[in-house]
Design a protein around this motif. Structure first.
Motif, PDB file in Angstrom:
ATOM      1  N   PRO A   9     105.363  12.699 -35.702  1.00 46.14           N
ATOM      2  CA  PRO A   9     105.484  11.011 -35.554  1.00 46.14           C
ATOM      3  C   PRO A   9     106.488  10.361 -35.074  1.00 46.14           C
ATOM      4  CG  PRO A   9     105.300  12.055 -38.246  1.00 46.14           C
ATOM      5  CD  PRO A   9     105.635  13.543 -36.762  1.00 46.14           C
ATOM      6  N   TYR A  10     107.457  10.905 -34.925  1.00 42.99           N
ATOM      7  CA  TYR A  10     108.510  10.203 -33.666  1.00 42.99           C
ATOM      8  C   TYR A  10     108.480  10.300 -32.290  1.00 42.99           C
ATOM      9  CZ  TYR A  10     110.623  10.985 -39.294  1.00 42.99           C
ATOM     10  OH  TYR A  10     110.625  10.972 -39.819  1.00 42.99           O
ATOM     11  N   LEU A  11     107.430  11.205 -32.220  1.00 46.19           N
ATOM     12  CA  LEU A  11     107.464  11.175 -30.460  1.00 46.19           C
ATOM     13  C   LEU A  11     107.064  10.351 -29.485  1.00 46.19           C
ATOM     14  CD1 LEU A  11     107.639  13.385 -28.412  1.00 46.19           C
ATOM     15  CD2 LEU A  11     104.930  14.150 -28.349  1.00 46.19           C
ATOM     16  N   GLU A  12     106.562   9.081 -29.709  1.00 37.49           N
ATOM     17  CA  GLU A  12     106.350   8.120 -29.699  1.00 37.49           C
ATOM     18  C   GLU A  12     107.083   7.187 -29.269  1.00 37.49           C
ATOM     19  OE1 GLU A  12     103.575   3.617 -29.565  1.00 37.49           O
ATOM     20  OE2 GLU A  12     102.821   5.738 -30.575  1.00 37.49           O
ATOM     21  N   TRP A  13     108.857   7.322 -30.577  1.00 33.18           N
ATOM     22  CA  TRP A  13     109.796   7.018 -30.225  1.00 33.18           C
ATOM     23  C   TRP A  13     110.331   7.258 -28.987  1.00 33.18           C
ATOM     24  CZ3 TRP A  13     112.986   7.171 -35.502  1.00 33.18           C
ATOM     25  CH2 TRP A  13     112.320   6.676 -36.277  1.00 33.18           C
ATOM     26  N   LYS A  14     110.336   8.680 -28.522  1.00 34.26           N
ATOM     27  CA  LYS A  14     111.049   8.951 -27.461  1.00 34.26           C
ATOM     28  C   LYS A  14     110.650   8.690 -25.745  1.00 34.26           C
ATOM     29  CE  LYS A  14     113.845  12.018 -24.669  1.00 34.26           C
ATOM     30  NZ  LYS A  14     114.577  10.958 -23.818  1.00 34.26           N
ATOM     31  N   LEU A  15     108.917   9.016 -25.869  1.00 30.95           N
ATOM     32  CA  LEU A  15     108.208   8.779 -24.560  1.00 30.95           C
ATOM     33  C   LEU A  15     107.212   7.461 -24.510  1.00 30.95           C
ATOM     34  CD1 LEU A  15     105.868  11.934 -24.995  1.00 30.95           C
ATOM     35  CD2 LEU A  15     108.563  11.751 -23.760  1.00 30.95           C
ATOM     36  N   GLY A  16     107.232   6.956 -25.943  1.00 33.14           N
ATOM     37  CA  GLY A  16     106.301   5.143 -25.479  1.00 33.14           C
ATOM     38  C   GLY A  16     105.318   5.483 -25.357  1.00 33.14           C
ATOM     39  N   THR A  17     104.263   4.971 -25.973  1.00 31.50           N
ATOM     40  CA  THR A  17     102.821   4.914 -25.736  1.00 31.50           C
ATOM     41  C   THR A  17     102.265   5.154 -24.643  1.00 31.50           C
ATOM     42  OG1 THR A  17     102.329   2.231 -25.059  1.00 31.50           O
ATOM     43  CG2 THR A  17     103.072   3.042 -27.566  1.00 31.50           C
ATOM     44  N   GLU A  18     102.567   4.972 -23.235  1.00 29.63           N
ATOM     45  CA  GLU A  18     102.023   5.787 -21.702  1.00 29.63           C
ATOM     46  C   GLU A  18     102.579   6.802 -21.729  1.00 29.63           C
ATOM     47  OE1 GLU A  18     103.000   0.927 -21.938  1.00 29.63           O
ATOM     48  OE2 GLU A  18     104.176   3.257 -22.763  1.00 29.63           O
ATOM     49  N   GLY A  19     104.085   7.459 -22.588  1.00 32.00           N
ATOM     50  CA  GLY A  19     103.993   9.240 -22.252  1.00 32.00           C
ATOM     51  C   GLY A  19     102.828   9.790 -23.091  1.00 32.00           C
ATOM     52  N   ILE A  20     102.548   9.312 -24.305  1.00 34.16           N
ATOM     53  CA  ILE A  20     102.151   9.727 -25.312  1.00 34.16           C
ATOM     54  C   ILE A  20     100.376   9.899 -24.514  1.00 34.16           C
ATOM     55  CG2 ILE A  20     100.342   9.507 -27.930  1.00 34.16           C
ATOM     56  CD1 ILE A  20     103.420  10.783 -27.854  1.00 34.16           C
ATOM     57  N   ALA A  21      99.959   9.003 -23.427  1.00 32.24           N
ATOM     58  CA  ALA A  21      98.703   9.205 -23.221  1.00 32.24           C
ATOM     59  C   ALA A  21      98.392   9.863 -22.195  1.00 32.24           C
ATOM     60  CB  ALA A  21      98.566   7.851 -22.706  1.00 32.24           C
ATOM     61  N   ALA A  22      98.883   9.835 -21.222  1.00 37.25           N
ATOM     62  CA  ALA A  22      99.899  10.855 -20.839  1.00 37.25           C
ATOM     63  C   ALA A  22      99.554  12.722 -21.388  1.00 37.25           C
ATOM     64  CB  ALA A  22     101.017  10.890 -19.448  1.00 37.25           C
ATOM     65  N   MET A  23     100.674  13.133 -21.645  1.00 37.35           N
ATOM     66  CA  MET A  23      99.725  14.095 -23.048  1.00 37.35           C
ATOM     67  C   MET A  23      98.684  13.906 -23.069  1.00 37.35           C
ATOM     68  SD  MET A  23     104.015  14.753 -24.314  1.00 37.35           S
ATOM     69  CE  MET A  23     103.210  16.368 -24.798  1.00 37.35           C
ATOM     70  N   LYS A  24      98.621  13.416 -23.918  1.00 33.91           N
ATOM     71  CA  LYS A  24      96.738  13.735 -24.134  1.00 33.91           C
ATOM     72  C   LYS A  24      95.909  13.937 -23.410  1.00 33.91           C
ATOM     73  CE  LYS A  24      97.445  11.000 -28.991  1.00 33.91           C
ATOM     74  NZ  LYS A  24      96.897   9.738 -29.696  1.00 33.91           N
ATOM     75  N   ALA A  25      95.836  12.874 -22.441  1.00 33.27           N
ATOM     76  CA  ALA A  25      94.996  13.130 -21.147  1.00 33.27           C
ATOM     77  C   ALA A  25      95.355  14.929 -20.549  1.00 33.27           C
ATOM     78  CB  ALA A  25      95.313  12.593 -20.096  1.00 33.27           C
ATOM     79  N   ILE A  26      96.154  15.557 -20.733  1.00 27.39           N
ATOM     80  CA  ILE A  26      96.856  16.750 -19.980  1.00 27.39           C
ATOM     81  C   ILE A  26      95.746  17.683 -21.513  1.00 27.39           C
ATOM     82  CG2 ILE A  26      98.261  18.087 -19.982  1.00 27.39           C
ATOM     83  CD1 ILE A  26     100.439  16.528 -18.943  1.00 27.39           C
ATOM     84  N   LYS A  27      96.611  17.392 -22.366  1.00 27.08           N
ATOM     85  CA  LYS A  27      95.638  18.563 -23.516  1.00 27.08           C
ATOM     86  C   LYS A  27      94.029  18.250 -23.396  1.00 27.08           C
ATOM     87  CE  LYS A  27      95.513  19.843 -27.971  1.00 27.08           C
ATOM     88  NZ  LYS A  27      95.216  21.748 -28.427  1.00 27.08           N
TER      89      LYS A  27
END
Length: 470
Positions: free
Chosen positions: A425-443
């Motif tokens: 739940p806290y990962l977006e605090w660190k990476l931001g929405t763009e960072g989360i989107a990039a990781m989800k694309a890899i997954k």
């Protein structure tokens, strides 16, 4: 649920003795070392080799069955809880040291090998594998790689990622690939090896690893520096590093932690001071002597009340063991122990320690703080009782403030425990929405059917607070 037909197919692959689905077995593998997280798998499968892993993964992918790779279950982020059911994959049969290559300074192992067993095997040859997670007596190499485990020697030597040269991995479609090699240099294509390290079982199943070794240090020396001022102890860490000295170990324990650890270990730790630094240096004899003398001078200049040098290896090992037993010692206090690992730049250690103490007062909870101060990785820990809902709300609020403060100081929500379910739940605090989107694309690219350890790393919804790293 796994149908009877599928069950027979899995048993055909591994044998009936390696397929388990009794209620008792499922209960055993429904949780890991993370408090207050539990979810039941549908079955536990114990493959004997990579080919069997590949066949299992192909079946799971075809039938959209969640698959959770598990080592010894020592992780602290609920990373091996089968949150969506499915199969827990154990590697107790795949636990061999396959090759110790003294010419290339590498060791090749299977994922189920216990970390300490491997360390002792390479040390018997006069070689050194630096990563030393506190759980190394029971954790496995596969688990260490999936979580990118750190340890007491992380400041000088780095973490697991820095020693993984090559991997054999089973992809989510069942394909078997090899990455890297026994090479000092390799820039052929994307660095899949480093991508897989720390991926928490969400991208592939690691079935073999080749690890880098280094020569055993010539000697080492250990000391304790005692402080009546916690912030002075924290400031000492920054001062040592700014003097261009990189100790092998630079650990911090506050007074509440000291009391609990001494009661547990009974090795004569001082409990009448506010904090101690456990400092160790290794290397050539003259370098160790020079560095430790300078470190002692720095500690005293930064208001250490005294410095105690271990007089024997037995005494030094007792100090290291005491530090590694901090979690076990704290776990004796109350039914639930929540250990976190907020990490900041080492120059912000003093500020972070002060903030943790202020947060403890704000929420009226007792927080014991210890950790790898040399690399900024602190472990604020609370002994509580999950049945006390009012106190648990205060504990959770306190940790939210700690994570937010770490990010504000240029740090992160986890330095070594991983994200799993607990930190998702806290990962977006660190990476931001763009960072989360990039990781989800890899997954999505690797695992389009989302069978690999689903429910981890990516939260279904983030916390309301929005904090983005500087």
């Amino acid at each position: 649920m796994i149908s009877e037909r599928l069950k027979k197919q899995f048993i055909h692959i591994v044998g009936s003795e390696n397929y388990r689905d009794s209620k008792a077995e499922k209960l055993v593998y429904s949780y890991d070392a993370t408090p207050n997280y539990q979810s039941m798998p549908d079955a536990i499968i114990v493959p004997r080799n990579t080919e069997e892993v590949s066949q299992i993964v192909k079946l799971c992918n075809e039938h959209r069955i969640p698959l959770v790779p598990r080592g010894s279950g020592t992780n602290l982020c609920a990373g091996t809880c089968p949150t969506e059911g499915g199969i827990v994959l154990l590697f107790t049969h795949m636990n061999k040291l396959l090759e110790l290559d003294e010419e290339n300074l590498t060791v090749t192992v299977q994922p189920g090998l216990v970390t300490l067993d491997m360390i002792q095997a390479v040390e018997a040859k006069g070689l050194f594998y630096p990563p030393d997670p506190s759980s190394m007596k029971i954790s496995t190499i596969g688990g260490n790689i999936n979580e990118n485990s750190g340890g007491l020697r992380g400041l000088k030597y780095g973490v697991t990622r820095d020693y993984v040269l090559a991997l054999e991995a089973v992809m989510p479609n069942g394909d078997i690939i090899r990455t890297g090699g026994k090479l000092a240099k390799d820039v052929a294509g994307y660095d899949l090896t480093r991508l897989f390290v720390g991926s928490e079982g969400t991208l592939c199943i690691i079935t073999e690893a080749t690890l880098k070794l280094v020569p055993m240090p010539e000697t080492k020396q250990t000391m304790l520096a005692l402080y009546q001022d916690i912030e002075a102890a924290a400031k000492t860490v920054s001062t040592i590093i700014s003097n261009k000295i990189i100790p092998a170990t630079l650990e911090f324990l506050d007074q509440p932690t000291l009391e609990v650890v001494e009661d547990f270990a009974k090795i004569g730790l001082p409990t009448d001071v506010q904090a101690v630094l456990l400092i160790e240096q290794d290397g050539p004899l003259e370098v160790v002597a020079r560095d430790m003398q300078k470190i002692q001078e720095i500690c005293l200049a930064e208001k250490a009340v005294s410095v105690q040098v271990a007089q024997s290896e037995l005494e030094a090992e007792a100090l290291r063991t005491a530090r590694r037993s901090a979690l076990s010692a704290l776990a004796r206090l109350k039914p639930t122990t929540i250990l976190e690992d907020a990490t900041v730049p080492r120059s912000e250690i003093a500020t972070m320690v002060k903030a943790i103490n202020e947060i403890a007062v704000k929420y009226q909870v007792k927080i014991c703080t210890f950790g790898h101060a040399g690399d900024g990785n602190l472990h604020p820990t609370v002994a509580t009782d999950v049945r006390d809902h009012e106190e648990m709300e205060r504990v959770e609020a306190a940790f939210e403030d700690i994570f937010a403060k770490a990010i504000e100081l240029g740090g992160t929500i986890t330095g070594e425990h991983g994200v799993g379910m607990m930190k998702a739940p806290y990962l977006e605090w660190k990476l931001g929405t763009e960072g989360i989107a990039a990781m989800k694309a890899i997954k999505l690219a690797f695992d389009p059917n989302n069978i690999m350890n689903p429910g981890k790393v990516f939260a279904k919804e983030s916390r309301k607070r929005v904090v983005v790293s500087k």
